[in-house]
Design an enzyme around this catalytic site. Structure first.
Site, mmCIF file in Angstrom:
data_model
loop_
_atom_site.group_PDB
_atom_site.id
_atom_site.type_symbol
_atom_site.label_atom_id
_atom_site.label_comp_id
_atom_site.label_asym_id
_atom_site.label_seq_id
_atom_site.Cartn_x
_atom_site.Cartn_y
_atom_site.Cartn_z
ATOM 1 N N THR A 1 -4.682 6.601 7.848
ATOM 2 C CA THR A 1 -4.963 7.404 9.388
ATOM 3 C C THR A 1 -3.403 7.519 9.578
ATOM 4 O O THR A 1 -2.649 6.837 8.951
ATOM 5 C CB THR A 1 -5.990 6.624 10.633
ATOM 6 O OG1 THR A 1 -4.849 5.398 11.046
ATOM 7 C CG2 THR A 1 -7.581 6.005 9.586
ATOM 8 N N LYS B 1 2.311 6.898 9.733
ATOM 9 C CA LYS B 1 3.655 6.662 10.177
ATOM 10 C C LYS B 1 4.252 6.356 11.198
ATOM 11 O O LYS B 1 5.120 6.044 11.932
ATOM 12 C CB LYS B 1 4.492 8.201 10.043
ATOM 13 C CG LYS B 1 3.730 9.531 9.167
ATOM 14 C CD LYS B 1 4.548 10.101 8.884
ATOM 15 C CE LYS B 1 4.123 11.033 7.806
ATOM 16 N NZ LYS B 1 2.969 11.428 7.651
ATOM 17 N N GLU C 1 5.273 2.903 1.478
ATOM 18 C CA GLU C 1 5.553 4.272 0.642
ATOM 19 C C GLU C 1 5.551 5.785 0.944
ATOM 20 O O GLU C 1 6.343 6.917 1.308
ATOM 21 C CB GLU C 1 6.301 4.067 -0.608
ATOM 22 C CG GLU C 1 6.709 4.747 -1.370
ATOM 23 C CD GLU C 1 8.094 4.609 -1.700
ATOM 24 O OE1 GLU C 1 8.801 5.755 -0.728
ATOM 25 O OE2 GLU C 1 9.120 4.101 -1.678
ATOM 26 N N ALA D 1 5.526 10.941 0.310
ATOM 27 C CA ALA D 1 3.739 10.581 -0.545
ATOM 28 C C ALA D 1 4.497 10.012 -2.060
ATOM 29 O O ALA D 1 4.282 8.513 -1.773
ATOM 30 C CB ALA D 1 4.006 12.348 -0.729
ATOM 31 N N LEU E 1 6.577 10.356 -3.944
ATOM 32 C CA LEU E 1 7.856 9.628 -4.394
ATOM 33 C C LEU E 1 8.705 8.790 -4.166
ATOM 34 O O LEU E 1 8.284 7.744 -2.624
ATOM 35 C CB LEU E 1 8.792 11.375 -3.729
ATOM 36 C CG LEU E 1 9.055 12.096 -4.646
ATOM 37 C CD1 LEU E 1 9.574 13.531 -3.221
ATOM 38 C CD2 LEU E 1 8.912 12.507 -5.593
ATOM 39 N N GLY F 1 -4.631 22.281 2.285
ATOM 40 C CA GLY F 1 -5.246 20.799 2.601
ATOM 41 C C GLY F 1 -3.358 19.776 2.390
ATOM 42 O O GLY F 1 -3.424 18.551 2.370
ATOM 43 N N GLU G 1 -1.127 18.389 8.349
ATOM 44 C CA GLU G 1 -1.221 16.873 9.428
ATOM 45 C C GLU G 1 -2.530 17.680 9.490
ATOM 46 O O GLU G 1 -3.213 19.329 9.655
ATOM 47 C CB GLU G 1 -0.653 16.625 9.894
ATOM 48 C CG GLU G 1 0.956 16.115 9.519
ATOM 49 C CD GLU G 1 0.332 14.926 8.566
ATOM 50 O OE1 GLU G 1 -0.719 13.937 9.569
ATOM 51 O OE2 GLU G 1 1.504 14.520 7.460
ATOM 52 N N ASP H 1 6.831 15.877 12.355
ATOM 53 C CA ASP H 1 6.391 14.800 11.204
ATOM 54 C C ASP H 1 7.522 14.449 10.881
ATOM 55 O O ASP H 1 7.441 13.073 10.203
ATOM 56 C CB ASP H 1 4.931 15.647 10.353
ATOM 57 C CG ASP H 1 4.454 14.761 9.013
ATOM 58 O OD1 ASP H 1 4.468 13.666 8.755
ATOM 59 O OD2 ASP H 1 5.292 15.232 8.085
ATOM 60 N N LYS I 1 9.419 10.291 9.820
ATOM 61 C CA LYS I 1 9.713 10.088 8.508
ATOM 62 C C LYS I 1 11.506 10.116 8.213
ATOM 63 O O LYS I 1 11.666 8.852 7.893
ATOM 64 C CB LYS I 1 9.829 11.119 7.551
ATOM 65 C CG LYS I 1 7.997 11.020 7.396
ATOM 66 C CD LYS I 1 7.821 13.054 6.106
ATOM 67 C CE LYS I 1 6.426 13.053 5.937
ATOM 68 N NZ LYS I 1 5.710 13.719 4.958
#
Length: 981
Positions: A706, A730, A757, A762, A764, A814, A817, A828, A832
């Site tokens: 979520t 996040k 991670e 994603a 990486l 997809g 978000e 977003d 990060k």
């Protein structure tokens, strides 16, 4: 100085320890420490080196009486050797018999109804045919019909209160036995047996009628009444055998088996300490021969052609008589002991204990579902397991077989083709251990696989710990002796002893129901010292359990105890006391009773007796990422189990509104999670958390799929409860700094891990790279790159078509978000960037990040005002972004004129303590120029990577990519759980 208290009775008596300590005290010696463990392990103590010579005297080898030692009663020898009083007159068989007797034992669970009696009878007939080398004389030891002993106990208990109820209970027991009997044989066989049973019923009533007058139940009465269950059961099985036209009869063990007993009553059901009963071998063997000479001859067994036929003798288990002719028993679960006693008397070639399991398991499968049957055990290992309450064996059962090296097989009556567990041979003695270690092939089996040093993990429940401590008693001789004398005087069964150096503290584990009596005994014994504060305190801890690992391989393998302790620590189990016998055949610890199952499972996994099991609770379980992850787990289930010894069990799953759980923590079917959630309970994060905390598996993981701030608030609680957290949320790494710091601190507080991670790259390994750089001494100056796969796709696509169309495609694929405004606003990527900055050592809040939005200020207010369902919001956002297409196209064209392209970039300027998110026009020399749609790219400019940065690039959008990142974190966690042992 070590003393091996040989024999199955020695382990029980605190009086033996007291006697040894009295010897030490009488010699004027002082111990440094002492410890003993449950079962048959030797007792070890430490004295000054110059004192050893004075201990190596005949005093240690002869009965000792001092003014302080307990009086040795009859039947309480100081050392009981296996060969004591074992003069046996051997049974002579007809010349045509070529095979030794075989003994089979059947418990009540195998004799619960008529169908099971048939199964047992048919099995005996099949076993008597032998294994290709002729027929085999067969003896069956039977327990009472399943539940019958408890029914007969009910008759006795009711007789104290209401004789009418006692009669009703007795009639119920008789009807059950007779009803089963009549299903098995015709009236000409059953009528005499029914008459016997009803006569026995009258005898029982005569015995119990007097109980109301005396208002108590003498142990002999209880043992007499309960023993009828075995007598009826033996006749019932023999009746069925008669219908099969095989030579057979039954034997009442009370006519032949003579024993001495220092225990009163039946003992507790499932009791681990039953070593107070000893057969009188000489007189018993003579009675067996007399029985064979008279009854065996009368039944025609002497005249059989043993090449074609062999007798089957059904014997009552559990029951016996004393030398004075008083009926007694071998105590609860004593039919195993009956079987091995008769095996020794009959010079049997083997004993088979028929159970409802496939042998002796590595742990109790009710507590450790991953437990599996042990192929072979030594007698000593089996006795240790039995002492600790392994329900498949009676604690004393091995002793009669040891001298003659009679193998004991434990097999499954419902799976007779499975070979089960064989128990035979002795472990090295203390004297021979060093030579055995030298001869041992260290660390490998014949096929080169690593050997497992232990055979099983087991436990004793309902234990209390009694502790005495005081700094003023350091160096004072005799404290341990007085401690154990207090236990002995009150007949306290000491299960385990642990003493700190110089007697500063001494604690013992005792049965929980004896805890208060043990405490009172110590308070009385040390009353003066407590009053003077020489002894600081005497305390009692209840609701404890003893957990032990057992196996002779421990003596040959360094580090077993450390693995044991590490497994307990990983499971969050606190050790209250620890002891290891000098034979190094077992290590035992005392833990809180509520931690027992988790301890057993963790230790079982730690010694690779089973694969590592991880219990997973998934939040957001119906999201696209979660659905992809569940599919991956299902596809890779076999690979993880076979190649990594790693198994994932979904024990809870929830959405925003519903949640489901597996109350047994055995794992739900992965492909059924989505359907189960449709009928789930109303979502409650507190209940979800409670369920995960109560999980009996040691390794528990919450997977958060979520972007919920409410869920983020639970991270600290989960981590501090020893629950690992993996997720894409996040709002933890980029939430308030205080919450981030709290979560980071909680991660590791109980060996729990937070793996996040996928919140940045994603699949990486961006965050791992930062950690590796910093931990290897590098200095990070700048981290920058395209950190959003969705924005990377939109900007790349918008080079050839309008931005609004690129947005619409990204949503359908997809990549975005759940609310696309999070992507368009740059929020977003800002989150990060914050996560990267904090991992790099910076401290900042979201408002400290400069963010350039793709949404112009002219429509920002309208964009923020959009409301409705997810579909409605998405449609309105796309429609509003169409007003931006022309303006965006101008930026694209301007960049093209300069031979550049537009890229969305997140920047962490560590050197200057700043962070920002912006759209940049980059030329062909920039790595971002060649970025493909949906790709992420991250540059690490460090002291080590200068002037050329370390570059990481790969797919950064799509649910399956993010799911693979979470899956990778889960496997990474699994590896640490496996290899930390």
């Amino acid at each position: 100085v070590q003393t091996a208290m040989v024999g199955h009775r020695a382990a029980k008596w605190s009086g033996l320890t007291c006697l040894l300590l009295a010897l030490i005290s009488s010699q004027g010696l002082r111990m440094s420490d002492a410890f003993s463990v449950p079962g048959l392990s030797p007792f070890r103590l430490r004295v000054n080196s110059e004192s050893v010579r004075s201990l190596n005297t005949p005093a240690l080898r002869t009965p000792l009486r001092t003014p302080h030692s307990p009086r040795l009663q009859r039947n309480q020898p100081l050392m009981v050797a296996a060969k004591a009083s074992t003069t046996i007159t051997r049974l002579e068989m007809p010349e045509s018999n070529k095979n030794a007797w075989e003994v089979h034992k059947f418990g009540g669970a195998s004799l619960a109804d008529a169908g099971l009696y048939r199964t047992v009878g048919d099995l005996l007939i099949e076993e008597s045919k032998g294994r290709g080398d002729g027929t085999v004389p067969t003896m069956a030891i039977v327990s009472a019909m399943g539940g019958m002993t408890d029914l007969l106990i009910g008759v006795v208990d009711n007789a104290l209160i209401d004789m009418a109820k006692a009669e009703e209970a007795l009639e119920l027991a008789i009807q059950r036995q007779v009803g089963t009997l009549k299903e098995l044989a015709p009236p000409e066989i059953t009528d005499p047996i029914e008459a016997n049973i009803r006569r026995d019923g009258q005898d029982i009533l005569n015995v119990v009628r007097s109980l109301r007058l005396i208002r108590t139940v003498p142990s002999v009465n209880m043992e007499l009444v309960t023993g009828f269950g075995e007598i009826w059961s033996a006749q019932t099985l023999n009746a069925y055998l008669q219908t099969k036209d095989v030579p057979c009869t039954w034997m009442d063990a009370r006519e032949v088996l003579i024993v001495e007993s220092s225990l009163d009553g039946l003992g507790e059901k499932g009791s681990a300490s039953t070593g107070g009963v000893t057969p009188l071998w000489d007189v018993t063997s003579k009675r067996v021969i007399n029985w064979w000479s008279e009854t065996g001859k009368a039944k025609g067994f002497h005249d059989l052609d043993y090449a074609k036929q062999t007798p089957i003798v059904v014997v009552t288990g559990f029951v016996a008589i004393t030398e004075a002719g008083v009926p007694t028993t071998l105590k609860r679960s004593g039919s195993d002991y009956s079987a091995t006693i008769f095996a020794k008397l009959m010079s049997a070639s083997r004993v088979t204990m028929w159970k409802n399991t496939d042998g002796v398991y590595t742990a109790d499968p009710r507590r450790v579902p991953e437990a599996f049957p042990i192929e072979s055990l030594k007698y000593d290992e089996a006795m240790e397991l039995a002492y600790f309450g392994a329900q498949v064996l009676h604690p004393s059962a091995m002793v009669p077989c040891i001298d003659d090296n009679i193998p004991v097989y434990v097999r499954n009556i419902f799976n007779p083709s499975f070979k089960g567990t064989v128990i035979q041979g002795r472990s090295p003695t203390l004297k021979d251990r060093d030579a055995a270690i030298a001869d041992h092939v260290a660390g490998t089996q014949g096929d080169g696989r690593k050997t497992v040093p232990i055979k099983g993990i087991t436990s004793i429940d309902k234990v209390a710990v009694v502790n005495l401590e005081g700094a003023s008693i350091i160096g004072v001789p005799g404290v341990a002796r007085r401690f154990m004398q207090a236990m002995s005087t009150c007949n306290i069964n000491v299960l385990m002893i642990t003493q700190a150096s110089s007697e500063h503290s001494i604690c013992v584990a005792v049965p929980d129901n004896q805890g208060p009596a043990a405490l009172a005994a110590l308070e009385e014994s040390f009353e003066l010292e407590l009053a003077r504060s020489t002894v600081n305190s005497v305390s009692l801890l209840r609701d404890m359990s003893v957990v032990a690992i057992i196996g002779e391989g421990m003596a040959f393998t360094p580090g077993v105890s450390s693995t044991f302790m590490r497994a307990l620590a990983t499971a969050g189990v606190n050790v209250r006391a620890i002891a290891q016998g000098s034979s190094e055949r077992q290590v035992a610890v005392v833990v809180n009773s509520e931690d027992t199952t988790r301890a057993l499972r963790s230790v079982h996994q730690a010694f690779t007796l089973s694969g590592t099991v991880v219990s997973v609770g998934m939040i957001g379980a119906t999201s696209k990422v979660a659905s992809e992850l569940i599919s991956m787990l299902e596809r890779q289930e076999g690979y993880l189990r076979e190649n990594l010894s790693f198994e994932v069990k979904m024990v809870a799953a929830c959405t925003r509104d519903k949640w489901v759980k597996d109350d047994k923590w055995l794992g739900m079917k992965l492909n059924g999670v989505s359907d189960a959630l449709k009928d789930g309970e109303t979502m409650d994060l507190e209940k979800f958390t409670e369920h995960m905390e109560n999980d009996i598996h040691p390794h528990r993981v919450v997977i958060d799929c979520t972007q919920s701030s409410r869920v983020a608030n639970f991270y600290d609680t989960w981590l501090r409860s020893g629950i690992h957290v993996i997720g894409m949320n996040k709002l933890v790494g980029a939430g308030p700094q205080d919450r981030f710091n709290t979560v980071k601190k909680a991660a590791g507080s109980k060996a729990s891990q937070w793996l996040n991670e996928c919140t940045v790259g994603a699949a990486l390994p961006v965050l791992y790279t930062i950690k590796d750089l910093l931990q290897t001494g590098d200095k990070i100056n700048l981290v920058q790159g395209s950190l959003s796969g969705s924005l990377s796709y939109m900007l790349k696509t918008a080079e050839k078509e309008p931005l609004s169309q690129a947005l619409e495609k990204a949503i359908k694929l997809g990549f975005c978000e759940s609310d696309p405004r999070t992507d368009l606003s740059g929020l977003d990527v800002a989150r990060k960037v914050m996560t990267l900055a904090r991992e790099a050592g910076m401290s900042l809040e979201l408002e400290d990040v400069e963010v350039e939005s793709l949404v112009p200020a002219s429509i920002a207010a309208k964009m923020d005002a959009i409301q409705g369902t997810k579909a409605e919001v998405t449609a309105q956002v796309v429609e509003l972004m169409k007003t931006v297409d022309d303006e965006w196209q101008k930026r694209v064209d301007a960049a093209k004129k300069e031979d550049k392209v537009l890229r969305h970039v997140g920047i962490v300027d560590v050197a200057n303590g700043k962070a920002r998110v912006e759209v940049q026009a980059v030329d062909k020399m920039n790595p971002l120029y060649r970025l493909k749609a949906q790709e992420n790219l991250c540059e690490f400019h460090t002291a080590r990577y200068d002037p050329d940065p370390l570059i990481m690039k790969g797919p950064g959008a799509a649910p399956d990519i993010t799911a693979s990142g979470i899956f990778a974190d889960l496997i990474r966690l699994g590896r640490t759980l496996i290899y930390q042992f």
